[in-house]
Design a protein around this motif. Structure first.
Motif, PDB file in Angstrom:
ATOM      1  N   VAL A 106     -15.008 -51.671 -42.297  1.00  0.00           N
ATOM      2  CA  VAL A 106     -15.140 -50.678 -43.305  1.00  0.00           C
ATOM      3  C   VAL A 106     -15.504 -49.246 -42.433  1.00  0.00           C
ATOM      4  O   VAL A 106     -16.439 -49.322 -41.792  1.00  0.00           O
ATOM      5  CB  VAL A 106     -16.023 -51.061 -44.548  1.00  0.00           C
ATOM      6  CG1 VAL A 106     -17.384 -51.289 -43.890  1.00  0.00           C
ATOM      7  CG2 VAL A 106     -16.000 -49.824 -45.369  1.00  0.00           C
ATOM      8  N   MET A 107     -14.733 -48.252 -42.766  1.00  0.00           N
ATOM      9  CA  MET A 107     -14.983 -47.219 -42.131  1.00  0.00           C
ATOM     10  C   MET A 107     -15.149 -47.268 -40.640  1.00  0.00           C
ATOM     11  O   MET A 107     -16.236 -46.734 -40.186  1.00  0.00           O
ATOM     12  CB  MET A 107     -15.849 -46.320 -42.950  1.00  0.00           C
ATOM     13  CG  MET A 107     -15.464 -46.227 -44.261  1.00  0.00           C
ATOM     14  SD  MET A 107     -16.811 -45.156 -45.454  1.00  0.00           S
ATOM     15  CE  MET A 107     -15.833 -43.966 -46.168  1.00  0.00           C
ATOM     16  N   LYS A 108     -14.437 -48.034 -39.689  1.00  0.00           N
ATOM     17  CA  LYS A 108     -14.539 -48.091 -38.417  1.00  0.00           C
ATOM     18  C   LYS A 108     -15.746 -48.911 -38.029  1.00  0.00           C
ATOM     19  O   LYS A 108     -16.116 -49.077 -36.751  1.00  0.00           O
ATOM     20  CB  LYS A 108     -14.452 -46.641 -37.528  1.00  0.00           C
ATOM     21  CG  LYS A 108     -13.196 -46.010 -37.759  1.00  0.00           C
ATOM     22  CD  LYS A 108     -13.041 -44.605 -37.660  1.00  0.00           C
ATOM     23  CE  LYS A 108     -13.321 -44.481 -36.065  1.00  0.00           C
ATOM     24  NZ  LYS A 108     -13.375 -43.132 -35.715  1.00  0.00           N
ATOM     25  N   THR A 109     -16.466 -49.498 -39.041  1.00  0.00           N
ATOM     26  CA  THR A 109     -17.573 -50.229 -38.677  1.00  0.00           C
ATOM     27  C   THR A 109     -17.180 -51.736 -38.936  1.00  0.00           C
ATOM     28  O   THR A 109     -16.800 -52.196 -40.157  1.00  0.00           O
ATOM     29  CB  THR A 109     -18.747 -49.990 -39.241  1.00  0.00           C
ATOM     30  OG1 THR A 109     -19.059 -48.553 -39.176  1.00  0.00           O
ATOM     31  CG2 THR A 109     -20.064 -50.601 -39.335  1.00  0.00           C
TER      32      THR A 109
END
Lengths: 78, 458
Positions: free
Chosen positions: A41-44
Protein backbone atom coordinates in the motif's frame (compact mmCIF):
# COMPACT_ATOMS: atom_id res chain seq x y z
CA UNK A 1 -12.55 -21.59 10.22
CA UNK A 2 -11.12 -18.09 10.52
CA UNK A 3 -10.69 -15.53 7.77
CA UNK A 4 -7.50 -13.54 7.41
CA UNK A 5 -8.40 -10.04 6.30
CA UNK A 6 -6.44 -7.33 4.49
CA UNK A 7 -5.03 -4.81 7.01
CA UNK A 8 -4.95 -2.13 4.30
CA UNK A 9 -6.09 -1.72 0.70
CA UNK A 10 -3.51 -2.35 -2.00
CA UNK A 11 -1.87 -5.20 -3.90
CA UNK A 12 -1.79 -8.63 -2.27
CA UNK A 13 1.25 -10.89 -2.63
CA UNK A 14 1.44 -14.58 -1.71
CA UNK A 15 5.24 -14.59 -1.88
CA UNK A 16 7.97 -12.65 -0.05
CA UNK A 17 9.53 -11.96 -3.49
CA UNK A 18 8.73 -13.14 -7.01
CA UNK A 19 11.47 -15.82 -6.91
CA UNK A 20 10.39 -17.36 -3.63
CA UNK A 21 7.68 -19.85 -2.68
CA UNK A 22 4.37 -18.65 -1.24
CA UNK A 23 4.44 -18.00 2.53
CA UNK A 24 1.99 -20.87 3.12
CA UNK A 25 0.49 -23.82 1.24
CA UNK A 26 -2.86 -25.47 1.91
CA UNK A 27 -2.48 -27.87 4.83
CA UNK A 28 0.52 -26.09 6.41
CA UNK A 29 0.48 -25.57 10.15
CA UNK A 30 -0.18 -21.95 11.07
CA UNK A 31 0.86 -20.40 14.38
CA UNK A 32 -0.65 -17.18 15.67
CA UNK A 33 1.33 -14.29 14.20
CA UNK A 34 2.66 -16.23 11.19
CA UNK A 35 3.07 -14.10 8.08
CA UNK A 36 0.88 -15.45 5.26
CA UNK A 37 1.28 -12.66 2.71
CA UNK A 38 2.08 -9.02 2.03
CA UNK A 39 -0.11 -6.09 1.07
CA UNK A 40 1.63 -3.30 -0.81
CA UNK A 41 0.00 0.00 0.00
CA UNK A 42 1.48 3.33 -1.05
CA UNK A 43 4.92 1.80 -1.71
CA UNK A 44 4.97 0.17 1.74
CA UNK A 45 4.80 -3.58 2.26
CA UNK A 46 2.59 -4.57 5.18
CA UNK A 47 2.83 -8.10 6.55
CA UNK A 48 -0.44 -10.01 6.75
CA UNK A 49 -0.44 -12.16 9.89
CA UNK A 50 -2.63 -15.01 11.07
CA UNK A 51 -4.55 -14.11 14.21
CA UNK A 52 -5.37 -17.71 15.13
CA UNK A 53 -3.42 -20.97 15.04
CA UNK A 54 -4.55 -23.92 12.93
CA UNK A 55 -4.14 -25.36 9.47
CA UNK A 56 -3.78 -23.15 6.41
CA UNK A 57 -6.97 -23.42 4.34
CA UNK A 58 -5.57 -21.68 1.28
CA UNK A 59 -5.48 -18.25 -0.34
CA UNK A 60 -8.79 -16.66 -1.25
CA UNK A 61 -7.44 -13.56 -3.01
CA UNK A 62 -5.17 -14.08 -6.02
CA UNK A 63 -1.47 -13.28 -5.99
CA UNK A 64 -0.82 -9.68 -7.14
CA UNK A 65 -4.53 -8.83 -7.05
CA UNK A 66 -5.95 -5.50 -5.90
CA UNK A 67 -7.66 -5.89 -2.53
CA UNK A 68 -9.74 -3.59 -0.34
CA UNK A 69 -9.14 -3.13 3.39
CA UNK A 70 -10.92 -5.95 5.23
CA UNK A 71 -11.12 -8.22 2.17
CA UNK A 72 -10.70 -11.92 2.93
CA UNK A 73 -7.23 -12.97 1.78
CA UNK A 74 -6.93 -16.50 3.15
CA UNK A 75 -8.48 -18.92 5.64
CA UNK A 76 -7.21 -20.87 8.64
CA UNK A 77 -8.97 -24.02 9.87
CA UNK A 78 -8.75 -24.65 13.59
CA UNK B 1 13.08 28.38 -28.21
CA UNK B 2 10.72 29.17 -25.37
CA UNK B 3 8.53 26.24 -24.37
CA UNK B 4 4.92 26.51 -25.58
CA UNK B 5 3.36 23.13 -24.81
CA UNK B 6 4.60 21.41 -21.66
CA UNK B 7 3.94 17.73 -20.93
CA UNK B 8 4.05 16.91 -17.20
CA UNK B 9 5.33 13.37 -16.65
CA UNK B 10 4.52 13.12 -12.96
CA UNK B 11 1.62 13.18 -10.53
CA UNK B 12 0.54 14.35 -7.08
CA UNK B 13 1.45 17.68 -5.58
CA UNK B 14 4.48 18.33 -7.78
CA UNK B 15 2.34 17.98 -10.92
CA UNK B 16 0.01 20.66 -9.53
CA UNK B 17 3.03 22.84 -8.74
CA UNK B 18 4.40 22.47 -12.28
CA UNK B 19 1.03 23.10 -13.96
CA UNK B 20 0.62 26.32 -11.98
CA UNK B 21 4.16 27.52 -12.70
CA UNK B 22 3.83 26.78 -16.42
CA UNK B 23 0.44 28.47 -16.66
CA UNK B 24 1.78 31.61 -15.03
CA UNK B 25 4.40 31.67 -17.80
CA UNK B 26 1.62 31.44 -20.40
CA UNK B 27 2.51 27.87 -21.35
CA UNK B 28 -0.12 25.34 -22.48
CA UNK B 29 -0.06 22.41 -20.00
CA UNK B 30 -0.67 18.74 -20.78
CA UNK B 31 -0.89 16.48 -17.75
CA UNK B 32 0.05 12.79 -18.08
CA UNK B 33 -1.90 10.40 -15.87
CA UNK B 34 -2.34 6.69 -15.24
CA UNK B 35 -5.75 5.01 -15.35
CA UNK B 36 -5.93 5.47 -11.56
CA UNK B 37 -5.21 9.21 -11.71
CA UNK B 38 -7.81 10.58 -14.12
CA UNK B 39 -9.43 12.53 -11.24
CA UNK B 40 -6.31 14.04 -9.77
CA UNK B 41 -6.09 17.78 -9.24
CA UNK B 42 -3.30 18.37 -11.76
CA UNK B 43 -5.46 16.84 -14.52
CA UNK B 44 -8.31 19.18 -13.59
CA UNK B 45 -6.04 22.24 -13.55
CA UNK B 46 -4.10 21.47 -16.73
CA UNK B 47 -5.28 22.53 -20.18
CA UNK B 48 -5.29 18.89 -21.30
CA UNK B 49 -4.88 15.45 -19.80
CA UNK B 50 -3.58 12.31 -21.47
CA UNK B 51 -3.70 8.76 -20.18
CA UNK B 52 -0.38 6.94 -20.31
CA UNK B 53 -1.09 3.47 -18.91
CA UNK B 54 -2.39 1.22 -16.12
CA UNK B 55 -2.13 2.14 -12.42
CA UNK B 56 1.21 0.47 -11.50
CA UNK B 57 3.95 3.08 -11.92
CA UNK B 58 6.17 0.74 -13.94
CA UNK B 59 3.42 0.62 -16.56
CA UNK B 60 2.75 4.36 -16.53
CA UNK B 61 4.95 6.98 -14.82
CA UNK B 62 8.04 4.79 -15.22
CA UNK B 63 7.34 3.67 -18.80
CA UNK B 64 9.68 5.74 -20.98
CA UNK B 65 8.20 4.58 -24.31
CA UNK B 66 4.62 5.25 -23.21
CA UNK B 67 5.49 8.72 -21.91
CA UNK B 68 7.47 9.80 -24.97
CA UNK B 69 4.75 8.45 -27.31
CA UNK B 70 2.07 10.33 -25.35
CA UNK B 71 4.08 13.56 -25.31
CA UNK B 72 4.54 13.36 -29.08
CA UNK B 73 0.90 12.46 -29.72
CA UNK B 74 -0.32 15.63 -27.96
CA UNK B 75 2.18 17.85 -29.75
CA UNK B 76 4.18 18.78 -26.66
CA UNK B 77 7.49 20.57 -27.19
CA UNK B 78 8.86 19.87 -23.71
CA UNK B 79 8.62 17.33 -20.87
CA UNK B 80 8.85 18.15 -17.15
CA UNK B 81 9.78 15.06 -15.11
CA UNK B 82 9.06 16.49 -11.61
CA UNK B 83 10.82 14.55 -8.82
CA UNK B 84 10.99 10.81 -8.24
CA UNK B 85 9.85 8.49 -11.07
CA UNK B 86 12.04 9.21 -14.14
CA UNK B 87 13.32 12.62 -13.05
CA UNK B 88 16.90 11.38 -12.72
CA UNK B 89 16.85 8.83 -15.51
CA UNK B 90 19.49 9.67 -18.11
CA UNK B 91 17.72 7.21 -20.43
CA UNK B 92 14.47 9.16 -20.16
CA UNK B 93 16.20 12.51 -20.74
CA UNK B 94 17.88 11.02 -23.80
CA UNK B 95 14.64 9.50 -25.13
CA UNK B 96 12.91 12.88 -24.80
CA UNK B 97 15.82 14.57 -26.52
CA UNK B 98 15.92 11.97 -29.31
CA UNK B 99 12.20 12.53 -29.90
CA UNK B 100 13.01 16.19 -30.60
CA UNK B 101 11.49 17.50 -27.35
CA UNK B 102 13.06 19.52 -24.57
CA UNK B 103 13.77 17.74 -21.28
CA UNK B 104 13.22 20.20 -18.43
CA UNK B 105 16.40 19.37 -16.57
CA UNK B 106 20.09 18.91 -17.24
CA UNK B 107 21.51 17.14 -20.30
CA UNK B 108 21.31 13.34 -20.12
CA UNK B 109 25.12 13.19 -19.93
CA UNK B 110 25.08 15.39 -16.82
CA UNK B 111 22.41 13.22 -15.17
CA UNK B 112 24.48 10.14 -15.91
CA UNK B 113 27.69 11.64 -14.60
CA UNK B 114 26.21 13.02 -11.39
CA UNK B 115 24.23 9.82 -10.83
CA UNK B 116 27.42 7.76 -10.75
CA UNK B 117 28.96 7.86 -7.25
CA UNK B 118 32.57 7.72 -8.40
CA UNK B 119 32.16 10.17 -11.30
CA UNK B 120 30.21 12.60 -9.10
CA UNK B 121 32.88 12.50 -6.41
CA UNK B 122 35.54 13.20 -9.04
CA UNK B 123 33.50 16.10 -10.45
CA UNK B 124 33.18 17.51 -6.92
CA UNK B 125 36.90 17.20 -6.23
CA UNK B 126 37.73 18.83 -9.56
CA UNK B 127 35.48 21.77 -8.70
CA UNK B 128 37.18 22.11 -5.30
CA UNK B 129 34.22 20.77 -3.30
CA UNK B 130 35.33 18.90 -0.16
CA UNK B 131 34.59 15.17 -0.17
CA UNK B 132 34.93 12.80 2.78
CA UNK B 133 38.66 12.08 2.83
CA UNK B 134 39.54 8.41 2.65
CA UNK B 135 41.44 5.65 0.94
CA UNK B 136 41.72 5.78 -2.83
CA UNK B 137 39.94 2.50 -3.31
CA UNK B 138 40.41 -0.54 -1.12
CA UNK B 139 43.11 -0.91 1.50
CA UNK B 140 45.15 -4.07 1.87
CA UNK B 141 45.81 -5.11 5.42
CA UNK B 142 45.79 -3.46 8.80
CA UNK B 143 48.99 -1.46 8.34
CA UNK B 144 47.66 0.12 5.16
CA UNK B 145 44.44 1.04 6.97
CA UNK B 146 46.44 2.63 9.79
CA UNK B 147 48.46 4.64 7.27
CA UNK B 148 45.30 6.01 5.61
CA UNK B 149 43.77 6.80 9.02
CA UNK B 150 46.86 8.73 10.05
CA UNK B 151 46.44 10.85 6.93
CA UNK B 152 42.68 11.55 7.14
CA UNK B 153 42.50 11.76 10.93
CA UNK B 154 40.45 9.88 13.53
CA UNK B 155 37.74 8.79 14.04
CA UNK B 156 37.66 6.71 10.88
CA UNK B 157 34.99 4.53 9.39
CA UNK B 158 35.75 1.10 7.99
CA UNK B 159 33.43 0.04 5.18
CA UNK B 160 33.14 -3.13 3.14
CA UNK B 161 34.32 -2.34 -0.40
CA UNK B 162 31.71 -4.72 -1.81
CA UNK B 163 29.24 -3.52 0.73
CA UNK B 164 26.04 -1.74 1.35
CA UNK B 165 23.39 -2.00 4.02
CA UNK B 166 25.71 -1.21 6.88
CA UNK B 167 27.40 -4.64 6.93
CA UNK B 168 31.03 -4.54 7.90
CA UNK B 169 30.92 -0.89 9.01
CA UNK B 170 33.04 -0.06 12.08
CA UNK B 171 34.11 3.21 13.63
CA UNK B 172 37.56 3.42 15.20
CA UNK B 173 38.45 6.29 17.54
CA UNK B 174 42.20 5.70 17.49
CA UNK B 175 44.94 3.47 16.12
CA UNK B 176 44.61 0.80 18.83
CA UNK B 177 40.92 0.46 18.11
CA UNK B 178 41.51 0.40 14.37
CA UNK B 179 44.04 -2.42 14.76
CA UNK B 180 41.46 -4.37 16.75
CA UNK B 181 38.45 -3.63 14.50
CA UNK B 182 39.96 -3.93 11.02
CA UNK B 183 40.29 -7.73 11.15
CA UNK B 184 36.69 -8.03 12.42
CA UNK B 185 35.37 -5.77 9.69
CA UNK B 186 37.32 -7.75 7.10
CA UNK B 187 35.88 -11.01 8.39
CA UNK B 188 32.33 -9.68 8.42
CA UNK B 189 32.72 -8.33 4.89
CA UNK B 190 34.08 -11.68 3.74
CA UNK B 191 31.14 -13.50 5.31
CA UNK B 192 28.55 -11.09 3.94
CA UNK B 193 29.92 -10.40 0.46
CA UNK B 194 32.59 -13.04 -0.13
CA UNK B 195 35.03 -10.13 -0.39
CA UNK B 196 37.02 -8.87 2.57
CA UNK B 197 38.12 -5.65 0.87
CA UNK B 198 37.77 -2.53 3.02
CA UNK B 199 37.60 1.23 2.51
CA UNK B 200 38.80 3.58 5.19
CA UNK B 201 37.41 7.09 5.43
CA UNK B 202 37.11 9.84 7.97
CA UNK B 203 34.00 9.26 10.09
CA UNK B 204 31.61 12.20 10.16
CA UNK B 205 30.09 12.19 13.63
CA UNK B 206 26.43 13.08 14.23
CA UNK B 207 26.19 14.53 10.74
CA UNK B 208 23.60 17.12 9.80
CA UNK B 209 22.14 17.05 6.31
CA UNK B 210 22.67 20.37 4.59
CA UNK B 211 21.99 20.93 0.89
CA UNK B 212 22.38 23.85 -1.49
CA UNK B 213 19.84 24.80 -4.12
CA UNK B 214 21.47 25.69 -7.40
CA UNK B 215 20.20 26.76 -10.81
CA UNK B 216 22.17 26.82 -14.04
CA UNK B 217 21.56 27.76 -17.65
CA UNK B 218 24.28 25.55 -19.12
CA UNK B 219 26.89 28.29 -18.86
CA UNK B 220 26.39 30.21 -15.65
CA UNK B 221 25.10 28.94 -12.31
CA UNK B 222 23.89 30.55 -9.09
CA UNK B 223 22.95 29.25 -5.65
CA UNK B 224 19.84 30.06 -3.61
CA UNK B 225 21.44 29.32 -0.23
CA UNK B 226 20.95 26.13 1.74
CA UNK B 227 18.36 23.96 3.41
CA UNK B 228 18.74 21.67 6.40
CA UNK B 229 16.94 18.32 6.29
CA UNK B 230 18.37 16.41 9.22
CA UNK B 231 15.06 15.16 10.59
CA UNK B 232 14.66 11.91 8.69
CA UNK B 233 12.84 8.64 9.20
CA UNK B 234 14.01 5.65 7.17
CA UNK B 235 16.11 8.04 5.10
CA UNK B 236 13.01 10.03 4.18
CA UNK B 237 13.10 13.70 5.09
CA UNK B 238 10.11 14.71 7.22
CA UNK B 239 10.88 18.32 8.27
CA UNK B 240 13.02 20.77 6.29
CA UNK B 241 14.26 24.27 6.99
CA UNK B 242 15.98 27.18 5.33
CA UNK B 243 18.43 28.51 6.19
CA UNK B 244 20.42 25.90 8.17
CA UNK B 245 20.75 27.30 11.68
CA UNK B 246 23.92 25.26 12.32
CA UNK B 247 26.05 27.23 9.84
CA UNK B 248 28.10 30.33 10.55
CA UNK B 249 27.93 33.04 7.88
CA UNK B 250 31.47 32.17 6.86
CA UNK B 251 30.73 28.46 6.44
CA UNK B 252 27.48 29.26 4.62
CA UNK B 253 29.33 31.42 2.12
CA UNK B 254 31.92 28.70 1.43
CA UNK B 255 29.38 25.90 1.23
CA UNK B 256 27.03 27.72 -1.12
CA UNK B 257 29.90 28.94 -3.29
CA UNK B 258 31.21 25.38 -3.62
CA UNK B 259 27.81 24.19 -4.88
CA UNK B 260 27.58 26.94 -7.48
CA UNK B 261 31.17 26.19 -8.57
CA UNK B 262 30.32 22.51 -9.04
CA UNK B 263 27.20 23.35 -11.06
CA UNK B 264 29.14 25.75 -13.27
CA UNK B 265 32.01 23.31 -13.78
CA UNK B 266 29.68 20.63 -15.16
CA UNK B 267 27.75 23.08 -17.36
CA UNK B 268 24.60 22.46 -15.38
CA UNK B 269 21.21 23.43 -16.80
CA UNK B 270 18.07 23.61 -14.65
CA UNK B 271 17.41 23.20 -10.94
CA UNK B 272 19.65 20.99 -8.85
CA UNK B 273 20.70 20.30 -5.31
CA UNK B 274 24.15 19.61 -3.96
CA UNK B 275 23.93 17.57 -0.77
CA UNK B 276 26.46 17.67 2.06
CA UNK B 277 27.13 16.17 5.45
CA UNK B 278 27.90 18.87 7.97
CA UNK B 279 29.86 18.08 11.12
CA UNK B 280 28.92 20.60 13.76
CA UNK B 281 31.77 19.86 16.16
CA UNK B 282 34.40 20.81 13.57
CA UNK B 283 32.43 22.98 11.12
CA UNK B 284 33.56 20.71 8.27
CA UNK B 285 31.28 19.89 5.36
CA UNK B 286 31.58 17.12 2.80
CA UNK B 287 29.91 16.48 -0.56
CA UNK B 288 27.55 13.48 -0.61
CA UNK B 289 25.80 13.69 -3.97
CA UNK B 290 24.07 15.94 -6.43
CA UNK B 291 20.38 15.57 -7.20
CA UNK B 292 19.64 16.61 -10.74
CA UNK B 293 15.99 17.56 -10.29
CA UNK B 294 13.68 19.93 -8.45
CA UNK B 295 13.30 18.62 -4.91
CA UNK B 296 10.29 18.07 -2.68
CA UNK B 297 11.56 20.66 -0.22
CA UNK B 298 12.24 23.46 -2.74
CA UNK B 299 9.46 25.69 -1.29
CA UNK B 300 11.46 26.63 1.83
CA UNK B 301 14.08 28.12 -0.48
CA UNK B 302 11.39 29.99 -2.41
CA UNK B 303 10.02 31.39 0.84
CA UNK B 304 13.33 32.85 2.05
CA UNK B 305 14.51 34.12 -1.35
CA UNK B 306 11.23 35.11 -2.99
CA UNK B 307 12.03 33.40 -6.30
CA UNK B 308 9.92 30.82 -8.14
CA UNK B 309 12.36 27.99 -8.85
CA UNK B 310 9.99 25.94 -11.01
CA UNK B 311 9.31 28.88 -13.32
CA UNK B 312 13.02 29.58 -13.60
CA UNK B 313 13.89 25.95 -14.46
CA UNK B 314 11.24 25.98 -17.20
CA UNK B 315 12.60 29.26 -18.61
CA UNK B 316 16.19 28.03 -18.77
CA UNK B 317 15.04 24.73 -20.31
CA UNK B 318 13.48 26.84 -23.07
CA UNK B 319 16.91 28.29 -23.80
CA UNK B 320 16.81 31.50 -21.76
CA UNK B 321 19.82 32.65 -19.78
CA UNK B 322 19.38 32.84 -16.00
CA UNK B 323 17.06 35.75 -15.25
CA UNK B 324 19.10 36.73 -12.21
CA UNK B 325 22.64 37.05 -10.97
CA UNK B 326 24.06 35.90 -7.65
CA UNK B 327 23.85 39.46 -6.32
CA UNK B 328 20.08 39.49 -6.91
CA UNK B 329 19.55 36.56 -4.55
CA UNK B 330 19.26 37.40 -0.88
CA UNK B 331 17.52 35.60 1.94
CA UNK B 332 15.25 36.85 4.64
CA UNK B 333 13.66 35.19 7.65
CA UNK B 334 13.29 31.48 8.26
CA UNK B 335 11.11 28.89 6.53
CA UNK B 336 10.06 25.38 7.60
CA UNK B 337 8.33 22.69 5.57
CA UNK B 338 6.74 19.54 6.94
CA UNK B 339 5.61 16.61 4.82
CA UNK B 340 2.07 15.50 5.53
CA UNK B 341 1.74 11.87 4.57
CA UNK B 342 -1.37 9.67 4.59
CA UNK B 343 0.16 7.56 7.34
CA UNK B 344 -0.79 6.76 10.90
CA UNK B 345 2.08 7.67 13.25
CA UNK B 346 0.42 5.58 16.01
CA UNK B 347 0.60 2.44 13.84
CA UNK B 348 4.27 2.69 12.92
CA UNK B 349 3.36 5.05 10.07
CA UNK B 350 1.11 2.58 8.28
CA UNK B 351 0.00 4.31 5.08
CA UNK B 352 -3.72 4.34 4.35
CA UNK B 353 -5.31 5.70 1.21
CA UNK B 354 -8.90 6.89 1.26
CA UNK B 355 -11.32 9.61 0.29
CA UNK B 356 -10.77 13.18 1.42
CA UNK B 357 -13.94 13.82 3.43
CA UNK B 358 -13.18 17.35 4.55
CA UNK B 359 -10.43 19.84 3.80
CA UNK B 360 -9.84 23.12 5.57
CA UNK B 361 -6.59 24.92 4.90
CA UNK B 362 -4.94 27.69 6.87
CA UNK B 363 -4.93 30.95 4.95
CA UNK B 364 -2.51 33.26 6.65
CA UNK B 365 0.39 35.36 5.42
CA UNK B 366 3.56 33.31 5.31
CA UNK B 367 1.73 29.97 5.22
CA UNK B 368 1.66 27.86 2.08
CA UNK B 369 0.24 24.39 1.50
CA UNK B 370 1.41 22.60 -1.67
CA UNK B 371 -0.92 19.65 -2.21
CA UNK B 372 -3.18 17.82 -4.65
CA UNK B 373 -6.32 17.37 -2.55
CA UNK B 374 -9.94 18.36 -2.85
CA UNK B 375 -13.02 17.22 -0.97
CA UNK B 376 -14.28 13.94 -2.39
CA UNK B 377 -10.91 13.06 -3.95
CA UNK B 378 -10.11 9.36 -3.65
CA UNK B 379 -6.38 8.90 -3.04
CA UNK B 380 -5.23 5.78 -4.90
CA UNK B 381 -3.15 3.10 -3.10
CA UNK B 382 -0.61 2.72 -5.93
CA UNK B 383 1.73 5.63 -5.26
CA UNK B 384 3.54 7.24 -2.35
CA UNK B 385 1.72 8.62 0.65
CA UNK B 386 2.63 12.32 0.38
CA UNK B 387 -0.57 14.40 0.68
CA UNK B 388 1.04 17.77 0.72
CA UNK B 389 3.64 20.02 2.24
CA UNK B 390 2.87 22.68 4.81
CA UNK B 391 5.34 25.54 4.58
CA UNK B 392 5.67 28.54 6.86
CA UNK B 393 7.82 31.65 6.69
CA UNK B 394 8.51 34.00 9.61
CA UNK B 395 11.11 36.60 10.60
CA UNK B 396 13.14 34.10 12.64
CA UNK B 397 13.29 30.39 13.46
CA UNK B 398 11.41 30.58 16.78
CA UNK B 399 8.57 32.47 15.12
CA UNK B 400 8.57 29.95 12.26
CA UNK B 401 8.20 27.01 14.66
CA UNK B 402 5.35 28.81 16.45
CA UNK B 403 3.70 29.52 13.12
CA UNK B 404 4.06 25.88 12.07
CA UNK B 405 2.43 24.72 15.31
CA UNK B 406 -0.51 27.05 14.84
CA UNK B 407 -0.90 26.24 11.13
CA UNK B 408 -0.96 22.51 11.97
CA UNK B 409 -3.75 23.17 14.47
CA UNK B 410 -5.80 25.06 11.87
CA UNK B 411 -5.30 22.54 9.07
CA UNK B 412 -8.06 19.93 8.75
CA UNK B 413 -7.76 16.88 6.53
CA UNK B 414 -10.41 14.24 7.18
CA UNK B 415 -10.87 10.82 5.63
CA UNK B 416 -7.27 9.65 5.80
CA UNK B 417 -4.75 9.51 8.65
CA UNK B 418 -2.02 12.15 8.47
CA UNK B 419 1.37 12.69 10.05
CA UNK B 420 0.28 16.04 11.53
CA UNK B 421 0.63 14.62 15.08
CA UNK B 422 4.32 13.86 14.42
CA UNK B 423 4.96 17.43 13.33
CA UNK B 424 3.06 18.90 16.27
CA UNK B 425 5.17 16.79 18.62
CA UNK B 426 8.36 17.91 16.84
CA UNK B 427 7.31 21.57 17.00
CA UNK B 428 6.80 21.17 20.77
CA UNK B 429 10.08 19.34 21.39
CA UNK B 430 12.83 21.26 23.23
CA UNK B 431 15.65 19.73 21.14
CA UNK B 432 13.91 20.67 17.89
CA UNK B 433 13.39 24.18 19.30
CA UNK B 434 17.12 24.41 20.06
CA UNK B 435 18.03 22.85 16.74
CA UNK B 436 19.94 20.15 18.61
CA UNK B 437 19.52 17.28 16.16
CA UNK B 438 21.27 15.34 13.41
CA UNK B 439 20.36 12.73 10.81
CA UNK B 440 20.17 9.95 13.40
CA UNK B 441 18.10 11.87 15.92
CA UNK B 442 14.50 11.24 14.85
CA UNK B 443 14.34 7.43 14.85
CA UNK B 444 15.63 6.97 18.43
CA UNK B 445 13.33 9.81 19.50
CA UNK B 446 10.37 7.93 18.02
CA UNK B 447 11.54 4.66 19.57
CA UNK B 448 11.75 6.39 22.97
CA UNK B 449 8.12 7.46 22.72
CA UNK B 450 8.73 11.02 21.47
CA UNK B 451 5.23 11.19 20.05
CA UNK B 452 3.57 10.18 23.31
CA UNK B 453 5.61 12.28 25.72
CA UNK B 454 4.68 15.39 23.79
CA UNK B 455 0.99 14.48 23.74
CA UNK B 456 0.76 13.89 27.48
CA UNK B 457 2.98 16.84 28.28
CA UNK B 458 0.72 19.15 26.28
Amino acid sequence: MADIQAPAPGTFYHRPSPEEDPFKAKGDTVAEGDVIGLVEVMKTFVEVKAETAGTFGGYVADNESAVKAGAVLATVES
Amino acid sequence: MPIERLFIANRGEIAVRIVRAAKSLGIHTIQAHSEADADMLAVRLADEGVEIGPPPAKKSYLDIDALVAAAKSVGADAVHPGYGFLSESAAFAKAVDDAGLIFVGPASGTIERMGDKVAARQAAETAGVPVVPGSDGRVDGVDAAVAVAAEVGYPVMLKAAAGGGGKGIRIAEDEAELRKLAPQAKQEAEAAFGDGGLYVERAVMNPRHVEVQIMGDGTDAVHFFERECSLQRRRQKVWEEAPAMCLTDETRAKLCQSAADLARSVGYRGAGTVEYLFEESTGAFFFIEMNTRIQVEHPVTEMITGFDLVQEMIRVAGGAALSLTQADITMSGHAIEVRLNAENPELDFLPMPGEIAALDLPETDGVRFDHFLYEGYEIPPFYDSLLGKLIVHAPDRDAAIDKMASALKTLTIEGVPTTAALHMALAADPDVRKGAFHTRWLEPWLADGGLKSQQTGG
